[in-house]
Motif scaffolding. Sequence first.
Motif: not given
Length: 305
Positions: A56-72
Amino acid sequence: MNSPVKPFFHPDNCFCGRSYRTWALFLMLMVFLGVAFACTGGPRPKTDPDVPYLPTPANVVYEMLRLASVSENDTVYDLGCGDGRVVIAAARDFNARAVGVEIDAELVEKSITNAAREGVSGKVRFLREDIFRADIRDAQVVTLYLLPGVNVLLIPKLFAELKPGARIVSHMHDMGDWLPDKTVRVGDSTVYLWVLPADIDGTWDVIVHGTGGPASGTLSFSQSFQVFHGTIFINGKKVRLYDTNLNGTGISFSSKSRAAGVTQITSFQGVVKDGTIEGQLVSGSKDSKEAVALYRWTAKRRNVR
């Protein structure tokens, strides 16, 4: 009328009518294979991937995690993690704990090496395992880049092991009849998000705690994934629900009734937990700009499954 479909033992089908000797040899072969299968202890653990490895391209990886509201506070599971890039990004960029599940031994080793290079070895794990057998019960977020058919086959596992409110994100492929809650485009890629809905299907006994004392009634929900329809029966009236919404454990809906020429609108909001719903409702006239009343309401499911 004669059936166009012939039974299996019909002479015109396969070799069944050509030679009893051939049929006997076939049976002996099946018995031999069955014995051999039993002697080996049954099926061996799966060692080949269900899908080809495509990073998966790096920018898509970031968007996947952002869209899922990933946190600590989250544990992210990447099913079919490849070289570990989603797992590593979750730990490095979102401070989450993360687990990668991958059946290819070389990719697992590569993931471990990449995690060490990025300094996140203490926050990640990589399991060489079949994604359908992996235990994902402690995941708050699951990420996927598989195939459409594999996604659909995973749906029962996701509902069986994840808690309501868990987020599932998929790169490129949807979940068939389970429609996504959000869809975004990232260049030429599509990212889908689902929030695992609470199970509300069935009948609920509801109590509205008003100023004149509690009023009891019945809620009936018909659910398909996060989409539901229903009715409420209270104060001798049965009305349909509208503006229905189910997001994880959060539920909201409205009802409308008419009496003495006045349309009354009641809007419910609540949280589903362990066969109960608790929340507040606002009730007022359609023509009034101010709420007439704010009440607490509770519901308990009949015959909790």
